[in-house]
Design a protein around this motif. Structure first.
Motif, PDB file in Angstrom:
ATOM      1  N   PRO A 295      26.310  62.914  31.508  1.00 58.81           N
ATOM      2  CA  PRO A 295      26.050  63.823  30.388  1.00 58.81           C
ATOM      3  C   PRO A 295      24.672  64.470  30.567  1.00 58.81           C
ATOM      4  O   PRO A 295      23.873  63.986  31.369  1.00 58.81           O
ATOM      5  CB  PRO A 295      26.074  62.892  29.172  1.00 58.81           C
ATOM      6  CG  PRO A 295      25.783  61.536  29.704  1.00 58.81           C
ATOM      7  CD  PRO A 295      26.291  61.505  31.115  1.00 58.81           C
ATOM      8  N   PRO A 296      24.396  65.564  29.847  1.00 58.19           N
ATOM      9  CA  PRO A 296      23.073  66.194  29.969  1.00 58.19           C
ATOM     10  C   PRO A 296      21.971  65.198  29.607  1.00 58.19           C
ATOM     11  O   PRO A 296      22.173  64.349  28.729  1.00 58.19           O
ATOM     12  CB  PRO A 296      23.106  67.338  28.951  1.00 58.19           C
ATOM     13  CG  PRO A 296      24.498  67.425  28.440  1.00 58.19           C
ATOM     14  CD  PRO A 296      25.240  66.193  28.834  1.00 58.19           C
ATOM     15  N   VAL A 297      20.831  65.300  30.299  1.00 59.91           N
ATOM     16  CA  VAL A 297      19.742  64.367  29.997  1.00 59.91           C
ATOM     17  C   VAL A 297      19.083  64.766  28.669  1.00 59.91           C
ATOM     18  O   VAL A 297      19.063  65.943  28.303  1.00 59.91           O
ATOM     19  CB  VAL A 297      18.677  64.357  31.127  1.00 59.91           C
ATOM     20  CG1 VAL A 297      19.270  63.772  32.380  1.00 59.91           C
ATOM     21  CG2 VAL A 297      18.093  65.732  31.369  1.00 59.91           C
ATOM     22  N   ARG A 298      18.603  63.755  27.950  1.00 54.84           N
ATOM     23  CA  ARG A 298      17.967  64.007  26.647  1.00 54.84           C
ATOM     24  C   ARG A 298      16.561  63.447  26.647  1.00 54.84           C
ATOM     25  O   ARG A 298      16.398  62.224  26.573  1.00 54.84           O
ATOM     26  CB  ARG A 298      18.720  63.280  25.543  1.00 54.84           C
ATOM     27  CG  ARG A 298      20.103  63.789  25.260  1.00 54.84           C
ATOM     28  CD  ARG A 298      20.764  62.772  24.341  1.00 54.84           C
ATOM     29  NE  ARG A 298      22.151  63.098  24.139  1.00 54.84           N
ATOM     30  CZ  ARG A 298      22.590  63.806  23.091  1.00 54.84           C
ATOM     31  NH1 ARG A 298      21.765  64.203  22.162  1.00 54.84           N
ATOM     32  NH2 ARG A 298      23.878  64.079  22.980  1.00 54.84           N
ATOM     33  N   PHE A 299      15.598  64.325  26.770  1.00 46.84           N
ATOM     34  CA  PHE A 299      14.220  63.857  26.641  1.00 46.84           C
ATOM     35  C   PHE A 299      13.360  64.918  25.971  1.00 46.84           C
ATOM     36  O   PHE A 299      13.712  66.097  25.957  1.00 46.84           O
ATOM     37  CB  PHE A 299      13.641  63.471  28.011  1.00 46.84           C
ATOM     38  CG  PHE A 299      13.306  64.641  28.901  1.00 46.84           C
ATOM     39  CD1 PHE A 299      12.022  65.186  28.907  1.00 46.84           C
ATOM     40  CD2 PHE A 299      14.266  65.204  29.732  1.00 46.84           C
ATOM     41  CE1 PHE A 299      11.722  66.267  29.727  1.00 46.84           C
ATOM     42  CE2 PHE A 299      13.969  66.282  30.557  1.00 46.84           C
ATOM     43  CZ  PHE A 299      12.684  66.819  30.552  1.00 46.84           C
ATOM     44  N   GLU A 300      12.251  64.456  25.392  1.00 43.44           N
ATOM     45  CA  GLU A 300      11.296  65.365  24.749  1.00 43.44           C
ATOM     46  C   GLU A 300       9.903  64.944  25.169  1.00 43.44           C
ATOM     47  O   GLU A 300       9.696  63.795  25.536  1.00 43.44           O
ATOM     48  CB  GLU A 300      11.365  65.210  23.216  1.00 43.44           C
ATOM     49  CG  GLU A 300      12.599  65.819  22.608  1.00 43.44           C
ATOM     50  CD  GLU A 300      12.713  65.463  21.127  1.00 43.44           C
ATOM     51  OE1 GLU A 300      11.767  64.832  20.566  1.00 43.44           O
ATOM     52  OE2 GLU A 300      13.757  65.806  20.551  1.00 43.44           O
ATOM     53  N   ILE A 301       8.987  65.905  25.103  1.00 51.05           N
ATOM     54  CA  ILE A 301       7.588  65.540  25.328  1.00 51.05           C
ATOM     55  C   ILE A 301       6.827  65.839  24.042  1.00 51.05           C
ATOM     56  O   ILE A 301       6.952  66.930  23.482  1.00 51.05           O
ATOM     57  CB  ILE A 301       7.007  66.300  26.538  1.00 51.05           C
ATOM     58  CG1 ILE A 301       7.806  65.890  27.790  1.00 51.05           C
ATOM     59  CG2 ILE A 301       5.517  65.968  26.714  1.00 51.05           C
ATOM     60  CD1 ILE A 301       7.341  66.502  29.065  1.00 51.05           C
ATOM     61  N   ASP A 302       6.120  64.823  23.577  1.00 49.64           N
ATOM     62  CA  ASP A 302       5.349  64.958  22.345  1.00 49.64           C
ATOM     63  C   ASP A 302       3.889  65.194  22.731  1.00 49.64           C
ATOM     64  O   ASP A 302       3.274  64.362  23.392  1.00 49.64           O
ATOM     65  CB  ASP A 302       5.500  63.655  21.533  1.00 49.64           C
ATOM     66  CG  ASP A 302       4.916  63.771  20.136  1.00 49.64           C
ATOM     67  OD1 ASP A 302       3.796  64.297  20.007  1.00 49.64           O
ATOM     68  OD2 ASP A 302       5.578  63.324  19.181  1.00 49.64           O
ATOM     69  N   HIS A 303       3.365  66.348  22.310  1.00 48.13           N
ATOM     70  CA  HIS A 303       2.017  66.737  22.758  1.00 48.13           C
ATOM     71  C   HIS A 303       0.935  66.419  21.730  1.00 48.13           C
ATOM     72  O   HIS A 303      -0.214  66.817  21.904  1.00 48.13           O
ATOM     73  CB  HIS A 303       1.990  68.250  23.043  1.00 48.13           C
ATOM     74  CG  HIS A 303       2.944  68.681  24.111  1.00 48.13           C
ATOM     75  ND1 HIS A 303       2.668  68.553  25.450  1.00 48.13           N
ATOM     76  CD2 HIS A 303       4.186  69.221  24.041  1.00 48.13           C
ATOM     77  CE1 HIS A 303       3.693  69.019  26.164  1.00 48.13           C
ATOM     78  NE2 HIS A 303       4.633  69.413  25.333  1.00 48.13           N
ATOM     79  N   ARG A 304       1.283  65.718  20.678  1.00 46.41           N
ATOM     80  CA  ARG A 304       0.342  65.650  19.555  1.00 46.41           C
ATOM     81  C   ARG A 304      -0.725  64.582  19.676  1.00 46.41           C
ATOM     82  O   ARG A 304      -1.728  64.632  18.975  1.00 46.41           O
ATOM     83  CB  ARG A 304       1.112  65.440  18.262  1.00 46.41           C
ATOM     84  CG  ARG A 304       1.967  66.644  17.909  1.00 46.41           C
ATOM     85  CD  ARG A 304       2.832  66.362  16.728  1.00 46.41           C
ATOM     86  NE  ARG A 304       3.804  65.305  17.021  1.00 46.41           N
ATOM     87  CZ  ARG A 304       4.730  64.906  16.166  1.00 46.41           C
ATOM     88  NH1 ARG A 304       4.787  65.414  14.955  1.00 46.41           N
ATOM     89  NH2 ARG A 304       5.594  63.959  16.504  1.00 46.41           N
ATOM     90  N   ALA A 305      -0.540  63.607  20.540  1.00 46.23           N
ATOM     91  CA  ALA A 305      -1.466  62.468  20.515  1.00 46.23           C
ATOM     92  C   ALA A 305      -2.618  62.593  21.496  1.00 46.23           C
ATOM     93  O   ALA A 305      -3.604  61.872  21.385  1.00 46.23           O
ATOM     94  CB  ALA A 305      -0.702  61.167  20.784  1.00 46.23           C
ATOM     95  N   ILE A 306      -2.509  63.490  22.459  1.00 42.86           N
ATOM     96  CA  ILE A 306      -3.484  63.459  23.569  1.00 42.86           C
ATOM     97  C   ILE A 306      -4.911  63.812  23.153  1.00 42.86           C
ATOM     98  O   ILE A 306      -5.862  63.276  23.703  1.00 42.86           O
ATOM     99  CB  ILE A 306      -3.020  64.341  24.757  1.00 42.86           C
ATOM    100  CG1 ILE A 306      -4.081  64.317  25.867  1.00 42.86           C
ATOM    101  CG2 ILE A 306      -2.742  65.774  24.350  1.00 42.86           C
ATOM    102  CD1 ILE A 306      -3.582  64.386  27.250  1.00 42.86           C
ATOM    103  N   GLY A 307      -5.064  64.693  22.164  1.00 37.36           N
ATOM    104  CA  GLY A 307      -6.426  65.092  21.777  1.00 37.36           C
ATOM    105  C   GLY A 307      -7.081  65.868  22.893  1.00 37.36           C
ATOM    106  O   GLY A 307      -6.422  66.635  23.597  1.00 37.36           O
ATOM    107  N   PRO A 308      -8.392  65.668  23.121  1.00 41.30           N
ATOM    108  CA  PRO A 308      -9.110  66.493  24.102  1.00 41.30           C
ATOM    109  C   PRO A 308      -8.692  66.258  25.556  1.00 41.30           C
ATOM    110  O   PRO A 308      -9.021  67.069  26.407  1.00 41.30           O
ATOM    111  CB  PRO A 308     -10.584  66.119  23.915  1.00 41.30           C
ATOM    112  CG  PRO A 308     -10.642  65.122  22.830  1.00 41.30           C
ATOM    113  CD  PRO A 308      -9.258  64.728  22.427  1.00 41.30           C
ATOM    114  N   GLY A 309      -7.992  65.195  25.869  1.00 38.41           N
ATOM    115  CA  GLY A 309      -7.558  65.032  27.259  1.00 38.41           C
ATOM    116  C   GLY A 309      -7.361  63.596  27.676  1.00 38.41           C
ATOM    117  O   GLY A 309      -7.532  62.652  26.875  1.00 38.41           O
TER     118      GLY A 309
END
Ligand SMILES: *Cc1c(COP(=O)(O)O)cnc(C)c1O
Length: 391
Positions: A295-309
């Motif tokens: 089946p199609p792969v299901r993933f997401e990337i959450d960008h909210r926690a990284i802060g300045p780097g």
């Protein structure tokens, strides 16, 4: 492995100073009892053709427990959140590099390597894992370390790396680190190079396998099937492996990678590429895999926690450090575990009805630290031990 080879390897381990006198067999290394003699890999049960077609050797104590996040329910604001305790995967050193190293270090052994050469940040867990498992298997280890914000965790990592008997080279910035790594590779005895993150297709199969391991636990009734799995994403290798594993299972679960490195390292294109290279590897080594319709792969990337780097503290990650300790018994750190937990909390609140699972990637086993502190490291590292640090 032939006897002669065995002896030769023990001799070189002896020469490097960890496994006793030259000629002593590997089994005398004090670290070896921490390695399992064998284990069954769910991936090889699923794809029997694959076994013997890819290098692999046991290092992990698996299955790792899957349990409710009872200790941090208050922080998360609800129940229904589970944790897969890969922090417990080895008494030598836990976390998410160990499953990879079962493939990678087997590959190094098969190629007759004597020295593992690697590059990573000052606090790199991949460097610490290379140092500890590499030395336990009788390799010489040299690591070239690039600068990153120094934390308490980073100091601990440097002292653990030094205690393992690995040779540490200060790399400085990225460019000088590359130059120094090339120099190290030129002079090393039969080197095997491990990239920062150790995240190529072969080692990342360890996380396809891990997903099959979780499925067996769900089947046994140890935990419900999660709607969403949350994992920190540095190179994206763990995320890619779990995502492909979920597709192999036919699970509708979404894997969420909490981005903790720069966008250039951790993004959808990179993860898709990693999934594609694992699929190609599986198709080459286990032709029956190609005939499967995934089946199609299901993933997401959450960008909210990284802060300045990468490695930079944020208020939410500093607040999550003691919560990591509540969950796994050792303090968290701002680079991976605390950012993942901060993101998990947000997701738990946004999706109150979903069953969530945190894939715990930090080690709760704390390896021995070099006695004498900074003095155990080359002088170039002394400045990282100057003064007090807050976290
Ligand atoms: C290496 C590491 C990660 C990142 O894993 P990737 O597979 O590179 O995305 C996350 N958490 C911890 C604790 C790690 O050591």
């Amino acid at each position: 492995m032939a006897d002669g080879e065995d002896e030769e390897r023990a001799a070189r381990a002896g020469a490097a100073g960890a496994a006793g006198p030259p000629g002593a067999r590997l089994a005398v290394s004090p670290a070896l009892p921490a390695l399992p003699a064998s284990r069954e890999l769910p991936l090889f049960a699923e794809l029997p053709e694959l076994s013997g077609q890819v290098p692999w050797r046991p290092l992990a104590h698996a299955p790792t427990p899957v349990v409710p996040c009872a200790a941090i329910e208050k922080y998360l604001g609800r129940g229904g959140v589970w944790v897969k305790r890969d922090d417990l995967i080895s008494p030598l050193y836990g976390g998410n590099k160990v499953r990879r190293f079962e493939f990678l270090l087997a590959d190094a052994e098969r190629r007759g390597a004597r020295t593992l050469v690697t590059v990573g940040g000052l606090a790199s867990t991949q460097v610490t894992a290379t140092a500890l498992f590499g030395r336990a298997l009788g390799f010489a280890v040299t690591a070239v370390l690039f600068d990153q914000p120094i934390t308490r965790f980073g100091r601990g990592a440097l002292l653990a790396d030094a205690a393992s008997g690995a040779e540490l080279v200060h790399g400085g910035g990225y460019a000088t680190t590359a130059v120094r790594a090339i120099r190290v590779l030129r002079r090393a005895d039969r080197p095997y190079f491990i990239l920062p993150g150790a995240s190529s297709a072969l080692p990342c199969l360890g996380y396809v396998d891990a997903m099959l391991e979780l499925a067996a636990q769900v089947q046994r009734g140890e935990a419900p099937r999660p709607d969403r799995i949350v994992v920190p994403s540095g190179t994206g290798g763990t995320l890619a492996g779990l995502t492909l594993g979920a597709a192999v299972l036919g699970w509708p679960t979404t894997i969420v990678g909490v981005r903790i490195t720069e966008r250039i390292a951790s993004n959808r294109a990179v993860v898709r590429y990693e999934i594609g290279s694992m699929k190609r590897l599986l198709a080459r080594r286990a032709p029956r895999f190609t005939r499967r319709r995934l089946p199609p792969v299901r993933f997401e990337i959450d960008h909210r926690a990284i802060g300045p780097g990468y490695g930079m503290p944020t208020p939410a990650s500093i607040a999550a450090i003691p919560e990591v300790e509540r969950l796994i018994g050792v303090p968290g750190e701002v680079t991976y575990s605390a950012k993942a937990l901060a993101a998990l909390r947000g997701i738990a609140q946004e999706r109150p009805r979903e069953t969530l699972l945190l894939w715990q990637t930090l080690s709760s086993a704390r390896p021995p630290l070099a006695e004498g502190g900074a003095a155990a490291l080359p002088p170039a590292f002394a400045r990282f031990f100057d003064g007090e640090i807050a976290y």
